[in-house]
Design an enzyme around this catalytic site. Structure first.
Site, PDB file in Angstrom:
ATOM      1  N   ARG A  28       0.831  -1.211   0.000  1.00  0.00           N
ATOM      2  CA  ARG A  28       0.000   0.000   0.000  1.00  0.00           C
ATOM      3  C   ARG A  28       0.866   1.261   0.000  1.00  0.00           C
ATOM      4  O   ARG A  28       0.503   2.271  -0.613  1.00  0.00           O
ATOM      5  CB  ARG A  28      -0.971   0.018   1.178  1.00  0.00           C
ATOM      6  N   GLU A  64       2.040   1.469  -3.532  1.00  0.00           N
ATOM      7  CA  GLU A  64       0.923   1.926  -4.352  1.00  0.00           C
ATOM      8  C   GLU A  64       0.675   3.421  -4.155  1.00  0.00           C
ATOM      9  O   GLU A  64       0.471   4.162  -5.128  1.00  0.00           O
ATOM     10  CB  GLU A  64      -0.326   1.132  -3.962  1.00  0.00           C
ATOM     11  N   SER A  95      15.541  14.400   2.336  1.00  0.00           N
ATOM     12  CA  SER A  95      16.511  13.463   2.876  1.00  0.00           C
ATOM     13  C   SER A  95      15.825  12.297   3.569  1.00  0.00           C
ATOM     14  O   SER A  95      14.819  12.468   4.251  1.00  0.00           O
ATOM     15  CB  SER A  95      17.416  14.181   3.884  1.00  0.00           C
TER      16      SER A  95
END
Length: 155
Positions: free
Chosen positions: A92, A95, A118
């Site tokens: 997830r 995604e 960073s």
């Protein structure tokens, strides 16, 4: 045997010991006074743990003292497989970055300039937020902005 153990083997022992002792990641983080996600990530092999803190964790987990230098050694970070993750939770995040990664990059460039966030000068936090339609997971990435600096090696 433990002195010759790899970091991955030690990580497996940590996971097993934590479950066997009924310890939470939060309890381990509290034992060393470090943030929850940093401690969890470190115990999963992504950060070195200073020896004095490693001793506390090794004791709490019931591991051999020879694990301390393995915990303190600089790790090979980003050790996840390079293939698309298959674990549903990790997928997830993958995604979400596929969907929002380009937009995040554009807005960072618009608000900060040409550069990156960073992941070294960085912290991450996770909170549970109650919601009428189901609890929400709130993840905060807090990374220093690093502008690109195009410098010739001949200067």
């Amino acid at each position: 045997m433990l002195g010759r153990m790899t970091r991955n083997q030690l990580t497996e022992q940590i996971v097993v010991a934590r479950l066997a002792k009924g310890l939470t990641w939060q309890e381990l983080a509290d034992a060393i006074g470090r943030p929850l996600l940093w401690t969890t990530s470190a115990l999963l092999g992504q950060h070195p743990i200073p020896a004095e803190l490693g001793r506390i964790l090794v004791d709490k987990l019931g591991l051999d003292e020879s694990a301390v230098p393995v915990l303190a050694a600089p790790p090979m970070r980003g050790g996840l497989p390079t293939a698309v993750p298959t674990d549903p939770t990790i997928y997830r995040f993958y995604e979400a970055l596929q969907v929002y990664g380009g937009a995040l990059k554009e807005v960072i460039a618009e608000q900060f300039g040409d550069g990156i966030m960073s992941a070294i000068n960085f912290s991450v936090d996770l909170q549970k937020k109650p919601h009428p339609s189901g609890d929400r997971v709130v993840v905060t990435f807090d990374g220093k902005f690093l502008p690109y600096q195009w410098v010739s090696s001949e200067q």
